[in-house]
Design a protein around this motif. Sequence first.
Motif, PDB file in Angstrom:
ATOM      1  N   LYS A 207      -7.413  -9.190   1.474  1.00  0.00           N
ATOM      2  CA  LYS A 207      -6.970 -10.060   2.562  1.00  0.00           C
ATOM      3  C   LYS A 207      -5.448 -10.137   2.632  1.00  0.00           C
ATOM      4  N   SER A 208      -4.775  -9.092   2.177  1.00  0.00           N
ATOM      5  CA  SER A 208      -3.316  -9.061   2.231  1.00  0.00           C
ATOM      6  C   SER A 208      -2.845  -9.128   3.676  1.00  0.00           C
ATOM      7  N   PRO A 209      -1.672  -9.692   3.929  1.00  0.00           N
ATOM      8  CA  PRO A 209      -1.131  -9.721   5.299  1.00  0.00           C
ATOM      9  C   PRO A 209      -1.015  -8.324   5.904  1.00  0.00           C
ATOM     10  N   ALA A 210      -0.734  -7.323   5.047  1.00  0.00           N
ATOM     11  CA  ALA A 210      -0.662  -5.931   5.518  1.00  0.00           C
ATOM     12  C   ALA A 210      -1.191  -5.016   4.424  1.00  0.00           C
ATOM     13  N   LEU A 211      -2.060  -4.080   4.815  1.00  0.00           N
ATOM     14  CA  LEU A 211      -2.638  -3.124   3.862  1.00  0.00           C
ATOM     15  C   LEU A 211      -2.531  -1.719   4.442  1.00  0.00           C
ATOM     16  N   LEU A 212      -2.011  -0.804   3.649  1.00  0.00           N
ATOM     17  CA  LEU A 212      -1.975   0.615   4.001  1.00  0.00           C
ATOM     18  C   LEU A 212      -2.988   1.329   3.116  1.00  0.00           C
ATOM     19  N   LEU A 213      -4.049   1.828   3.736  1.00  0.00           N
ATOM     20  CA  LEU A 213      -5.119   2.495   2.992  1.00  0.00           C
ATOM     21  C   LEU A 213      -5.006   4.000   3.187  1.00  0.00           C
ATOM     22  N   ASN A 214      -4.614   4.707   2.117  1.00  0.00           N
ATOM     23  CA  ASN A 214      -4.518   6.162   2.159  1.00  0.00           C
ATOM     24  C   ASN A 214      -5.904   6.745   1.907  1.00  0.00           C
ATOM     25  N   ALA A 215      -6.502   7.266   2.964  1.00  0.00           N
ATOM     26  CA  ALA A 215      -7.887   7.736   2.878  1.00  0.00           C
ATOM     27  C   ALA A 215      -7.932   9.252   2.885  1.00  0.00           C
ATOM     28  N   HIS A 216      -8.343   9.841   1.776  1.00  0.00           N
ATOM     29  CA  HIS A 216      -8.470  11.296   1.700  1.00  0.00           C
ATOM     30  C   HIS A 216      -9.602  11.788   2.602  1.00  0.00           C
ATOM     31  N   VAL A 217      -9.577  13.070   2.878  1.00  0.00           N
ATOM     32  CA  VAL A 217     -10.624  13.676   3.699  1.00  0.00           C
ATOM     33  C   VAL A 217     -11.992  13.446   3.059  1.00  0.00           C
ATOM     34  N   GLY A 218     -12.991  13.147   3.901  1.00  0.00           N
ATOM     35  CA  GLY A 218     -14.357  12.993   3.418  1.00  0.00           C
ATOM     36  C   GLY A 218     -14.583  11.816   2.507  1.00  0.00           C
ATOM     37  N   SER A 219     -13.681  10.816   2.576  1.00  0.00           N
ATOM     38  CA  SER A 219     -13.779   9.692   1.637  1.00  0.00           C
ATOM     39  C   SER A 219     -14.493   8.484   2.221  1.00  0.00           C
TER      40      SER A 219
ATOM     41  N   PHE B 177       6.339  -3.640   7.466  1.00  0.00           N
ATOM     42  CA  PHE B 177       5.350  -4.646   7.078  1.00  0.00           C
ATOM     43  C   PHE B 177       5.258  -4.897   5.570  1.00  0.00           C
ATOM     44  N   ASN B 178       5.948  -4.093   4.755  1.00  0.00           N
ATOM     45  CA  ASN B 178       5.897  -4.248   3.299  1.00  0.00           C
ATOM     46  C   ASN B 178       4.456  -4.407   2.816  1.00  0.00           C
ATOM     47  N   PRO B 179       3.607  -3.420   3.079  1.00  0.00           N
ATOM     48  CA  PRO B 179       2.172  -3.579   2.822  1.00  0.00           C
ATOM     49  C   PRO B 179       1.790  -3.369   1.364  1.00  0.00           C
ATOM     50  N   VAL B 180       0.622  -3.883   1.020  1.00  0.00           N
ATOM     51  CA  VAL B 180      -0.072  -3.468  -0.198  1.00  0.00           C
ATOM     52  C   VAL B 180      -0.625  -2.072   0.071  1.00  0.00           C
ATOM     53  N   GLU B 181      -0.590  -1.186  -0.951  1.00  0.00           N
ATOM     54  CA  GLU B 181      -1.119   0.171  -0.771  1.00  0.00           C
ATOM     55  C   GLU B 181      -2.353   0.384  -1.642  1.00  0.00           C
ATOM     56  N   MET B 182      -3.363   0.976  -1.044  1.00  0.00           N
ATOM     57  CA  MET B 182      -4.572   1.375  -1.764  1.00  0.00           C
ATOM     58  C   MET B 182      -4.941   2.786  -1.326  1.00  0.00           C
ATOM     59  N   SER B 183      -5.922   3.366  -2.032  1.00  0.00           N
ATOM     60  CA  SER B 183      -6.346   4.713  -1.657  1.00  0.00           C
ATOM     61  C   SER B 183      -7.854   4.862  -1.799  1.00  0.00           C
ATOM     62  N   LEU B 184      -8.365   5.844  -1.047  1.00  0.00           N
ATOM     63  CA  LEU B 184      -9.763   6.262  -1.179  1.00  0.00           C
ATOM     64  C   LEU B 184      -9.727   7.713  -1.657  1.00  0.00           C
ATOM     65  N   PRO B 185      -9.788   7.948  -2.965  1.00  0.00           N
ATOM     66  CA  PRO B 185      -9.579   9.294  -3.497  1.00  0.00           C
ATOM     67  C   PRO B 185     -10.833  10.156  -3.607  1.00  0.00           C
ATOM     68  N   ILE B 186     -12.016   9.568  -3.399  1.00  0.00           N
ATOM     69  CA  ILE B 186     -13.259  10.298  -3.688  1.00  0.00           C
ATOM     70  C   ILE B 186     -13.802  10.952  -2.424  1.00  0.00           C
ATOM     71  N   ASN B 187     -13.951  12.266  -2.495  1.00  0.00           N
ATOM     72  CA  ASN B 187     -14.475  13.048  -1.375  1.00  0.00           C
ATOM     73  C   ASN B 187     -15.975  13.254  -1.562  1.00  0.00           C
ATOM     74  N   TYR B 188     -16.752  12.928  -0.518  1.00  0.00           N
ATOM     75  CA  TYR B 188     -18.199  13.084  -0.579  1.00  0.00           C
ATOM     76  C   TYR B 188     -18.677  14.320   0.175  1.00  0.00           C
TER      77      TYR B 188
END
Length: 699
Positions: free
Chosen positions: A25-37, A267-278
């Motif tokens: 629920k961060s004010p800003a979130l940058l989600l780096n989503a890999h291909v097929g994730s 926006f000084n976001p929180v950063e997360m990632s989706l590293p798992i490709n299915y």
Amino acid sequence: MKKLNTFDQLFEKLNEHQKLAVLDKSPALLLNAHVGSGKTTVLTTKVLYLYFKEKIPLEDMVVLTFTNKAANEIKERLITLGTEHNIREDNMPFFGTFHSVANRLLSNHLGIEELGYTKDFTIMDPDEMVAMAERLIVENNYDIKFKNRLHNRLEAASRGKLLYGNMKYHDHIELLWEHITEEKKAQNKMSFDDLIQNATILLKNTTKKPKWIIVDEFQDSDRAQIEFVQAMYSPTTNIFVVGDPNQIIYTWRGSEKNVFNIFKDTFNPVEMSLPINYRSSTTILDIAKYFLEDGSDLKGTRDLGNKITVINHHDSFNEAQYIADKINSIKSDELKYSDIAVFYRTQRQSNVLEDVFNREGVPFEVSRTKSLKDIPILNWFVSLLKASVNKKDKNNLIAVLSNKEFGEGLTDAKIRKVINEESESTPTLFHKIKGFISWCKNKPLEYIHEIYEYFELDNCLSPTSSSYTENRLLITNFLHNMKEFIELSKADFSIGIVDFLNSSALYGLNFLIEDKPDEDDSVKLMTLHACKGLEFKKVFIVGVNPGRLPMKVKSDDEYEEERRLFFVGITRAMDDLEISYQTYPDDPWVFKGPSSFIDMLPKHLIERTDDKQEDRQVSLQDIRRKIIEKKQENLDDEDNVVVATATKIEVTTANEQRVKHEKYGEGLVESEDDDMITVIFDDYGSKTFTKMFVVLEYL
């Protein structure tokens, strides 16, 4: 398998990375989503979480996508998953593409009158913008270079880029652009870019802001779209963006290369990632890692799978013949034609594939950008309706009356006299256009099919012509779709027509006519740019030669974009991937032998195979000549030829366009696509050029 229809059931299916992103629920979130994730699943679950758990109304969310397909997929998933809670499309007014959301805001929520427009403005598609520009060039005698790339020049001018290609001196493009801007406002019309820019201007002055902004495929954003998002934002707004820096492949058409840095700085976001490709096998992912730009980790969940095949062919014909034979040999109950795709760098590469596939009985579908121009009767009919509902629409009025096939075939001089009421005889169609709004007044929706009789369209379609039945059906289907649209929107008769025409401009032919469903059992042929977001069990990437992939580039940034494009192509493959190159490529700017991208492939993960028929000196030109001669035997109409292929119908019209080159003199355009043009010169024979760097005068 039981259908998921609650948030909890869906949430339990997510991996830990996905769950963290949904619950954040961060004010800003940058989600780096890999291909097929599974980014679409995460995005949909995020909306459901906000709706069910955080009690945020869907009306207080803005969900922005870059394609109609993505927007529809998200809305359909939400409607299906929220069946028990009565989630409907009208609960999601601000879910859609950037342009469709901007259009809804301008039409219903923002004070557009401040900018000199009225709420019943109409939207111009790119073809209509070019038509307006061409008219203004003639009327004002503007000197415009690269007329064959007018659409690209207008896009560049909108961003302040006035010199184009190898130009050293300015022409009249700036004057033309200023004139177009004035003309659009005078005609109460907006282009796609205007929708974003005008909405941004007005949003900055509004106090009502959404509680959540969610953006899909953020890496495709351009500067104007970033400013549009910023204008909707307030300190009480949360913003959640999903994207992949390794899939930035559209900077050539305006997307912002540093979009992620701009977002971080703003926006000084929180950063997360989706590293798992299915999606892909481990081998395909291990290959793809060599083309990752940011060096990030890419994990898979599948087994090792087959090695990647790298194969050399004599030329493009041998390459196409090999692929056709291979497809026919591996096609089975487990592997359908629709599980297979062939990718290429430029659209012109599909020509030989189409010829060979058609001859070998391989069903195929070519992914090409479609526009109303591809269906002349609908192109003309939409112009007729636009001119009828917008009394200021001079451009479409001229297009309708000047059309020789369906309209009056009037000259520009005659049309000017008609418009200025200086003509002794006024065409019936002109009277019909001017009286349409009055005719619509107080009409119930059932009258919509009477539009055909109102305009006396039988006279326009020529009942004795061979195309009459098909053209009449296209119009009646169009009117049926328009009636359904207006019924759903519950709009008044004439206002509903305007809304429908604007939707047709935004959504294109997929909105107007029913295309083949995606599940049609046919091999998909497409450019690497077009394959983004798709997946196939078996993928062929063809013509991977120096000069074509990567293209000849001028900078490191352009080279890196070519590398990202190759990465996108690789990661569309689920099970099997074949990459091929040619010893004798067709195009003079393409070099023989493997591309540097092939040299980057790790040797332990690939299997190299030489073409067993390398000694066959097959002439592609001879093969094509024979195919064309075969087609010519069946032609009944020299002016309008319908060529049937395995899965598509292409209409080619014998419009002979002559051009002049400074060195080679005059010639006839043989073929062209977005990137290349081939001309048969009177004294020098056939020459092929890159459009970006050639100056041709159209005669």
